[in-house]
Motif scaffolding. Structure first.
Motif, short mmCIF file in Angstrom:
data_model
loop_
_atom_site.label_atom_id
_atom_site.label_comp_id
_atom_site.label_asym_id
_atom_site.label_seq_id
_atom_site.Cartn_x
_atom_site.Cartn_y
_atom_site.Cartn_z
N LEU A 15 0.81 -1.21 0.00
CA LEU A 15 0.00 0.00 0.00
C LEU A 15 0.86 1.27 0.00
N GLN A 50 -4.79 -1.27 -4.43
CA GLN A 50 -4.33 -0.29 -3.45
C GLN A 50 -5.51 0.52 -2.91
N ASP A 51 -6.48 0.78 -3.73
CA ASP A 51 -7.67 1.50 -3.28
C ASP A 51 -8.53 0.63 -2.37
N ARG A 54 -6.86 -0.50 1.24
CA ARG A 54 -6.18 0.56 1.99
C ARG A 54 -6.41 0.49 3.49
#
Length: 650
Positions: A15, A50-51, A54
């Motif tokens: 991340l 990554q979104d 998170r």
């Protein structure tokens, strides 16, 4: 060796890395010319994950995770709270097609079956179509082995999906221990041929556990025999033995593919008298070449035909030409099925017009390789107890030809050639006393790799056919938890069992002996030939494929090949009466007893072949019979079912 993944990191590290940094690692690990579409796909995957991830502060993520048996890589694997999530992306897709669903399901099943660290963990396959509508997390449907049915997602609801699938905290799994726990693949012969033809090594695609180490040992033993013959300009023949499914054909294919990188003198050809095996292997290799390299189908078939040949075509070419063949190394698959002198002479006189042909097939084939003035190697792959047709010589004909006509050939034999199944009792003393015979422990393959869930399957089948029900029951108790075998008297129930057990692209199919003529009222007609390539290779949308459970294969169609799940249809040609097996043949309108010892052996071996084709499990269908039909009377079948129940089934 295949790298486990192109990219691996704790999720919190993932991340905090930039997209470009991660793409750089993926590109470097890829190692080949990278198409822009692949880089763009990775970029979408990284940004989406990554979104969506998170909020996570634990777990491990892998990109391009290797699935060695299939020669492919899963897009992403997440190791989270003791659960393995296998994630496959279809970037730009707005719907979920069947092949993509099967693909991610196959990856999950592969990890469950062959990755040691995943055996005891729940595994969830997730298919993401990035342009699909947002979907609410759905309930998980778990199979008995804790592999979930594939979850379909747009990727926009991944976090609630992951949390919903892991309802309570589970003990964390150490990522390094998990990934290095060992991957023990057992490819089908079709998968193995494709992988070897793509230059993968046998060590990459085959199991490496202690129980199956002898595949590597056998391969190395053959390599040394070939190297010695070439270096010292001499001629040698070796006999590789093994239980059904132990990897004899795989070892032979490996030697043949390895030799394709040698100079012209060191190349080998793989020969088989098994027509369906040759057809299926050629077609599978050609289709794979077309899909990967975008070549024309005809060109691909011509190329693979020089690598895998029908032994009878090789023989006919040798009759036409007196020169030695171009290959110095030949691998004869199922050498025990080569013809006797009488059978070969009869065929050559009637079908080929060779009135003076007076040799057994083994003698002629050795004579062809003996034409080389310098060196030659013959590798005979031998299955004990698998002669299934009139005129098949077994090993005795090979040994007789070598002893009578080729005294200069060195002979390397497996230490298991003493076993009764190989039919060499009359040659025993001569073999033991001969100085040109070398006994090699490495030339026997003693562990079945076809039935990765039950290495003792061939032993269990042997006890059944040799009328040892108590021993069969004992062995079955050891394998039944990993290798299900069901018994039914209802053909529709058998088909439904197969459909319920086959997942992803696992292939089910119906098999019967070639003499099972009175199964026709059940819609099982052994006289209607299958097309082997279509039956073994085509998908579940093709009525000609095994998936449809309509066309039935016989021992001649399946020898040397395999299914994931098999429905064995048992007729009255092999029945259990008065405490023993009795063999029968259907002639005209009735069953007749088979009195010839040779034909009785062939029928017994036919059932040995069909009972050892399934990699993961099988169901045995025994008809109920019909009192009014004298050709299908219940007492023909009741004894079989009762005996199999004594063996632990039912």
């Amino acid at each position: 060796m295949i790298a486990p993944a192109y990219y691996q990191a704790p999720i919190d590290q993932f991340l905090n890395q930039s997209v470009d940094e991660i793409l750089g690692q993926l590109t470097a690990a890829h190692g080949f010319a990278l198409e822009l579409t692949q880089r763009d796909a990775w970029k979408v995957q990284v940004e989406l994950l990554q979104d969506q991830l998170r909020e996570l502060d634990h777990g491990e993520i892998f990109f391009e995770f290797a699935i060695p048996r299939m020669g492919k890589r899963a897009d992403v694997v997440l190791l989270l709270d003791g659960t393995v999530f296998v994630v496959e992306f279809k970037v730009g897709a707005s719907s979920f097609d069947r092949s993509a669903i099967d693909q991610v399901h196959d990856y999950a099943l592969d990890l469950k079956n062959f990755h040691k660290g995943s055996h005891g963990l729940p595994i969830v396959p997730i298919l993401i179509a990035t342009r699909a509508p947002r979907m609410a997390p759905e309930e998980v449907n778990w199979a008995k082995d804790h592999v979930a049915a594939p979850i379909l997602s747009s990727g926009k609801e991944l976090i609630p999906l992951l949390h919903g699938l892991v309802p309570r905290p589970v003990a964390a799994v150490d990522a390094e221990t998990w990934i290095r726990s060992g991957y023990l693949p057992t490819p089908t012969i079709i998968e193995a041929a494709q992988a070897l033809y793509q230059n993968h090594s046998v060590e990459e695609i085959a199991r490496s556990d202690a129980g199956a180490q002898n595949l590597t040992m056998t391969t190395e033993c053959i390599r040394q025999i070939v190297a010695d013959a070439r270096a010292n300009r001499k001629k040698a023949i070796c006999f590789v033995t093994g239980v059904p499914g132990s990897g004899k054909t795989l070892a032979g294919l490996n030697i043949a593919t390895e030799s394709s990188h040698e100079d012209e003198e060191g190349r080998a050809v793989f020969l088989s008298g098994n027509g369906p095996l040759v057809i299926v292997l050629r077609e599978a290799l050609a289709r794979d070449q077309v899909a990967r390299l975008k070549v024309k189908k005809g060109d691909a078939l011509r190329e693979v035909s020089s690598f895998v040949q029908n032994i009878h075509h090789f023989r006919d070419e040798a009759l036409r030409l007196e020169a030695p063949p171009p290959e110095h190394i030949v691998i004869f698959d199922e050498a025990q099925r080569a013809w006797t002198r009488d059978q070969a002479s009869k065929f050559m006189q009637q079908k080929r017009g060779q009135a003076n042909f007076d040799m057994s097939e083994p003698q002629f084939l050795v004579s062809v390789m003996d034409r080389h003035a310098d060196w030659a190697v013959i590798i005979c792959l031998v299955g004990g107890g698998q002669e299934i047709n009139t005129g098949e010589a077994g090993l005795a004909e090979w040994m007789g030809a070598l002893q009578a006509h080729y005294p200069d050939w060195e002979v390397h034999v497996s230490e298991r050639l003493h076993d009764p199944d190989y039919g060499l009792s009359e040659h025993r003393e001569g073999l033991l006393g001969s100085k040109r015979v070398t006994w090699e422990a490495g030339l026997h393959l003693g562990v079945s790799m076809r039935s990765f869930r039950a290495e003792k399957l061939s032993e269990f089948v042997g006890h059944i056919l040799d009328n040892r029900p108590e021993e069969a029951r004992r062995v079955y108790a050891e394998i039944k938890d990993r290798y299900p075998i069901a018994l039914t008297r209802d053909i529709d129930a058998a088909r439904e069992w197969l459909r319920q057990h086959a997942r992803g692209t696992e292939r089910p199919g119906l098999i019967a002996s070639s003499g099972a003529y009175r199964l026709r009222p059940d819609g099982i007609n052994v006289r209607a030939s299958i097309d082997p390539a279509n039956w073994f290779l085509n998908g579940p949308d093709d009525v000609r494929s095994a998936y449809y459970l309509e066309e039935v294969a016989t021992e001649f169609d399946v020898q040397g090949l395999e299914l994931d799940w098999a429905g064995i249809c048992w007729d009255a040609d092999l029945r259990y009466e008065d405490g023993a097996w009795r063999q029968h043949a259907f002639k005209g309108t009735r069953w007749q007893s088979v009195n010839s010892p040779e034909r009785r052996l062939y029928l017994k071996n036919a059932y040995r072949v069909i009972l050892t084709r399934a990699r993961q499990g099988m169901i045995l269908y025994i008809p109920q019979g019909v009192v009014e039909d004298k050709t299908r009377h219940p007492h023909f079948y009741d004894g079989i079912a009762a005996y199999l129940m004594r063996c632990g089934l039912g």
